[in-house]
Design a protein around this motif. Structure first.
Motif, PDB file in Angstrom:
ATOM      1  N   UNK A 224     -67.046 -36.553 -64.282  1.00  0.00           N
ATOM      2  CA  UNK A 224     -66.815 -37.693 -65.160  1.00  0.00           C
ATOM      3  C   UNK A 224     -66.252 -38.887 -64.425  1.00  0.00           C
ATOM      4  N   UNK A 225     -66.321 -40.023 -65.089  1.00  0.00           N
ATOM      5  CA  UNK A 225     -65.701 -41.240 -64.577  1.00  0.00           C
ATOM      6  C   UNK A 225     -64.233 -41.246 -64.979  1.00  0.00           C
ATOM      7  N   UNK A 226     -63.386 -41.548 -64.024  1.00  0.00           N
ATOM      8  CA  UNK A 226     -61.945 -41.630 -64.261  1.00  0.00           C
ATOM      9  C   UNK A 226     -61.514 -43.089 -64.306  1.00  0.00           C
ATOM     10  N   UNK A 227     -60.717 -43.433 -65.310  1.00  0.00           N
ATOM     11  CA  UNK A 227     -60.149 -44.773 -65.404  1.00  0.00           C
ATOM     12  C   UNK A 227     -58.648 -44.649 -65.605  1.00  0.00           C
ATOM     13  N   UNK A 228     -57.937 -45.760 -65.455  1.00  0.00           N
ATOM     14  CA  UNK A 228     -56.498 -45.753 -65.697  1.00  0.00           C
ATOM     15  C   UNK A 228     -56.207 -45.367 -67.142  1.00  0.00           C
ATOM     16  N   UNK A 229     -57.038 -45.831 -68.063  1.00  0.00           N
ATOM     17  CA  UNK A 229     -56.818 -45.510 -69.473  1.00  0.00           C
ATOM     18  C   UNK A 229     -56.918 -44.013 -69.733  1.00  0.00           C
ATOM     19  N   UNK A 230     -57.923 -43.346 -69.149  1.00  0.00           N
ATOM     20  CA  UNK A 230     -58.138 -41.928 -69.445  1.00  0.00           C
ATOM     21  C   UNK A 230     -57.208 -41.004 -68.674  1.00  0.00           C
ATOM     22  N   UNK A 231     -56.755 -41.423 -67.487  1.00  0.00           N
ATOM     23  CA  UNK A 231     -55.948 -40.524 -66.655  1.00  0.00           C
ATOM     24  C   UNK A 231     -54.488 -40.926 -66.521  1.00  0.00           C
TER      25      UNK A 231
ATOM     26  N   UNK B  75     -55.073 -56.375 -77.022  1.00  0.00           N
ATOM     27  CA  UNK B  75     -55.453 -55.312 -76.083  1.00  0.00           C
ATOM     28  C   UNK B  75     -56.576 -54.492 -76.680  1.00  0.00           C
ATOM     29  N   UNK B  76     -57.162 -53.618 -75.850  1.00  0.00           N
ATOM     30  CA  UNK B  76     -58.263 -52.762 -76.292  1.00  0.00           C
ATOM     31  C   UNK B  76     -57.787 -51.668 -77.230  1.00  0.00           C
ATOM     32  N   UNK B  77     -56.479 -51.528 -77.372  1.00  0.00           N
ATOM     33  CA  UNK B  77     -55.926 -50.512 -78.260  1.00  0.00           C
ATOM     34  C   UNK B  77     -54.642 -49.931 -77.710  1.00  0.00           C
ATOM     35  N   UNK B  78     -53.877 -49.280 -78.564  1.00  0.00           N
ATOM     36  CA  UNK B  78     -52.619 -48.669 -78.148  1.00  0.00           C
ATOM     37  C   UNK B  78     -52.888 -47.582 -77.115  1.00  0.00           C
ATOM     38  N   UNK B  79     -52.217 -47.679 -75.978  1.00  0.00           N
ATOM     39  CA  UNK B  79     -52.371 -46.703 -74.914  1.00  0.00           C
ATOM     40  C   UNK B  79     -53.355 -47.098 -73.843  1.00  0.00           C
TER      41      UNK B  79
ATOM     42  N   UNK C  57     -52.594 -44.237 -68.635  1.00  0.00           N
ATOM     43  CA  UNK C  57     -51.930 -44.925 -69.741  1.00  0.00           C
ATOM     44  C   UNK C  57     -52.075 -44.201 -71.076  1.00  0.00           C
ATOM     45  N   UNK C  58     -53.288 -43.749 -71.401  1.00  0.00           N
ATOM     46  CA  UNK C  58     -53.485 -43.047 -72.674  1.00  0.00           C
ATOM     47  C   UNK C  58     -52.734 -41.715 -72.722  1.00  0.00           C
ATOM     48  N   UNK C  59     -52.841 -40.862 -71.692  1.00  0.00           N
ATOM     49  CA  UNK C  59     -52.061 -39.617 -71.707  1.00  0.00           C
ATOM     50  C   UNK C  59     -50.555 -39.846 -71.719  1.00  0.00           C
ATOM     51  N   UNK C  60     -50.109 -40.970 -71.141  1.00  0.00           N
ATOM     52  CA  UNK C  60     -48.678 -41.248 -71.094  1.00  0.00           C
ATOM     53  C   UNK C  60     -48.091 -41.491 -72.470  1.00  0.00           C
ATOM     54  N   UNK C  61     -48.890 -42.062 -73.365  1.00  0.00           N
ATOM     55  CA  UNK C  61     -48.369 -42.403 -74.691  1.00  0.00           C
ATOM     56  C   UNK C  61     -48.794 -41.407 -75.766  1.00  0.00           C
ATOM     57  N   UNK C  62     -49.908 -40.710 -75.525  1.00  0.00           N
ATOM     58  CA  UNK C  62     -50.451 -39.798 -76.534  1.00  0.00           C
ATOM     59  C   UNK C  62     -50.173 -38.345 -76.145  1.00  0.00           C
ATOM     60  N   UNK C  63     -49.147 -37.777 -76.717  1.00  0.00           N
ATOM     61  CA  UNK C  63     -48.750 -36.405 -76.375  1.00  0.00           C
ATOM     62  C   UNK C  63     -49.727 -35.359 -76.911  1.00  0.00           C
ATOM     63  N   UNK C  64     -50.609 -35.762 -77.819  1.00  0.00           N
ATOM     64  CA  UNK C  64     -51.567 -34.820 -78.392  1.00  0.00           C
ATOM     65  C   UNK C  64     -52.985 -35.053 -77.866  1.00  0.00           C
ATOM     66  N   UNK C  65     -53.086 -35.641 -76.704  1.00  0.00           N
ATOM     67  CA  UNK C  65     -54.397 -36.025 -76.183  1.00  0.00           C
ATOM     68  C   UNK C  65     -55.260 -34.818 -75.833  1.00  0.00           C
ATOM     69  N   UNK C  66     -54.641 -33.684 -75.554  1.00  0.00           N
ATOM     70  CA  UNK C  66     -55.423 -32.467 -75.331  1.00  0.00           C
ATOM     71  C   UNK C  66     -55.647 -32.086 -73.883  1.00  0.00           C
ATOM     72  N   UNK C  67     -55.147 -32.888 -72.939  1.00  0.00           N
ATOM     73  CA  UNK C  67     -55.294 -32.535 -71.526  1.00  0.00           C
ATOM     74  C   UNK C  67     -54.142 -33.135 -70.712  1.00  0.00           C
TER      75      UNK C  67
END
Length: 323
Positions: A90-97, A157-161, A99-109
């Motif tokens: 997969x493609x990795x971005x700052x959002x997926x690896x 912004x593009x969204x929270x996280x 910023x998003x995991x940092x704020x979303x504790x239920x992200x699943x990974x």
């Protein structure tokens, strides 16, 4: 048994054995390259820039699949759950690896434990830009204005996280400025409303914002880049204005699931290095405003970890949540 016949049987067996080894080796079937966002964005463009030439090098099709949703988490989970033989990456971005995991504790990974880094293909500068009628047009007047008027100005912004959200919050934590966050369902709508004047500023990827900067509908204030950009020679970097921690470029890399086979990692990494030597591929990527990187798996893993730690700290200090 005649010697000629015996020799033929030995050769046939050897060829069969060689064929089995090749069939069992990597890659033995098409490779799925999951892009965790919709078609047309920087992540998708860079994925497609390398997919076709990588197909020729690896001898199997590299098929780009867009799996958008959840701020990139749906596509990221697709990779986590993929086979470890290297046929799902997969493609990795700052959002997926980060910023998003940092704020979303239920992200699943877990972005550190659940992925195998392969390489950072390219990095893209980000820019704080304001509307054409914003009272400040340079960094000094900009920071003076927003600090004198806490809460008066907002940013999209593009969204929270997302990276735009947390990178702005990092900026706020270091400057003491208070800006109101206006999250959107994607970077496109956020940019459209900012250009239209509905929101006075945005922290966005340069490739998206640059056309509006060039036609005067947005004014660049400061960029997150290792050095000043040729397209914006008069705009300082965050390091120049004393905010080095914010000087973080967005990355677009490749990763696979944790436990991915070393053969697959090595072959994909080597293949990407060859692809990035192609002038046509380099131009296609650089035309998005990105800089070619192509580092090692260990170097990219260290980048991901550093970004994740930075944004976990931002979330804690700024008391951010998804609500």
């Amino acid at each position: 048994m005649k010697p000629v016949r015996l020799l033929g049987m030995i050769l046939a067996g050897a060829l069969l054995s060689f064929g089995q080894v090749r069939a069992e080796g990597f890659p033995s079937k098409p490779i799925r390259l999951v892009v965790p966002f919709a078609p047309g964005g920087s992540t998708d463009i860079i994925a497609r820039a390398i997919a076709e030439p990588l197909t020729k090098i690896l001898g199997q099709s590299v098929i780009v699949e867009n799996k958008a949703g959840g701020g990139g988490s749906i596509g990221a989970l697709e990779v986590v759950r993929g086979s470890k033989d290297g046929h799902v990456i997969g493609m990795a971005t700052v959002s997926t690896t980060a910023s998003n995991p940092a704020i979303n504790k239920k992200i699943g990974y877990d972005p550190i434990k659940d992925f195998q880094a392969i390489t950072n293909i390219a990095a893209t500068p980000n820019v704080i830009a304001v509307t054409a009628n914003f009272p400040a047009k340079d960094y000094k007047s900009f920071i003076d204005l927003i600090k004198r008027n806490p809460g008066k100005y907002s940013y999209s912004s593009s969204g929270t996280g997302g990276i735009g959200h947390l990178q702005t919050e990092l900026f706020k934590s270091l400057t003491g400025a208070f800006l109101v966050h206006i999250p959107y369902r994607g970077a496109g709508p956020a940019l459209v409303d900012t250009v239209a004047g509905q929101v006075p500023m945005i922290f966005d990827n340069l490739p998206s914002a640059l056309p509006f900067i060039k036609d005067g509908r947005l004014v660049p204030i400061v960029v997150a880049s290792s050095k000043r950009l040729a397209v914006l020679p008069n705009v300082p970097t965050f390091a120049e204005v004393g905010l080095a921690p914010v000087n973080r470029m967005a990355y677009y890399g490749l990763l696979g699931p944790a436990g991915m086979s070393k053969e697959a990692i090595d072959k994909i990494h080597a293949g990407v290095q060859k692809v990035l030597q192609d002038p046509a591929v380099r131009k296609r990527i650089e035309d998005t405003g990105s800089l070619i990187v192509g580092n090692t798996p260990d170097q990219f893993a260290a980048e991901i970890k550093a970004e994740y730690e930075i944004y976990k700290d931002v979330v804690a200090k700024q008391n951010l949540n998804l609500n």
